[in-house]
Design a protein around this motif. Structure first.
Motif: not given
Ligand code: S3P
Length: 169
Positions: A136, A9-10, A14, A117-119, A44, A80, A56-57, A60, A78
């Motif tokens: 998740r 997770f964010m 990592k 972090r957009p989410l 992002i 997700g 974005f996905r 990715e 990332g």
């Molecule tokens: C995301 C995590 C982000 C980045 C995006 C979506 C997610 O990466 O890929 O904002 O869905 O959890 P980090 O885990 O490196 O912050």
């Protein structure tokens, strides 16, 4: 050895762990979000705002497809990246998958001041983080090794991964 893929997770560490681990192993470090952002020429956040999450996905997934065929990389994915089954399949087959964990409280304290972090940007709450973690969890659980990073230093986590690799490669 093939690649080491860090999932989690964010805010689970990592990137910090990935950079140090790559140094220890003499591997190249690859941050998937940076790769996507560099290729798109925008942050992002901006990709989410302008094109939406699905786009974005797709970016990715395309980056994962390319990167997973390479070798001797520490890949920081990332949070997700594990949602899509195909991504998980590619990342798993690319090497050893290591999942970094932290409690929702710890994650909140690490990321709440960060608007990149957009989410979580418009809904930064312990509840939201807890809900996403639960959703998740089955995907993160597919890793070969899971490490709870709560209260640990980067070097402790790196040492744990190295110890695992010594015994399993
Ligand atoms: C995301 C995590 C982000 C980045 C995006 C979506 C997610 O990466 O890929 O904002 O869905 O959890 P980090 O885990 O490196 O912050």
């Amino acid at each position: 050895m093939r690649n080491i893929v860090l999932t989690g997770f964010m805010g689970t560490g990592k990137s910090s762990v990935g950079v140090e681990l790559a140094k220890e192993l003499g591997f190249r470090y690859c941050d998937l979000d940076s790769l996507i952002s560099d290729e798109a020429g925008m942050t992002i956040n901006r990709i989410f705002e302008q094109y939406g999450e699905t786009h974005f996905r797709d970016m990715e997934s395309s980056a994962i497809e390319r990167i997973s065929s390479q070798e001797n990389l520490v890949i920081s994915s990332g949070g997700g990246a594990v949602i899509r089954g195909k991504n998980r399949e590619l990342l798993r087959s690319s090497g050893v998958m290591v999942n970094l964990q932290a409690s929702a409280e710890e994650i909140y304290s690490r990321v709440h001041g960060d608007s990149s972090r957009p989410l979580l940007k418009n809904n930064m709450s312990l509840e939201k983080i807890g809900m996403m973690l639960r959703e998740r969890e089955p995907f993160y659980a597919e890793a070969d090794l899971r490490i709870d990073t709560t209260g640990k230093k980067v070097e402790d986590v790196v040492r744990e991964i190295l110890r695992y690799l010594e015994g399993n490669i």
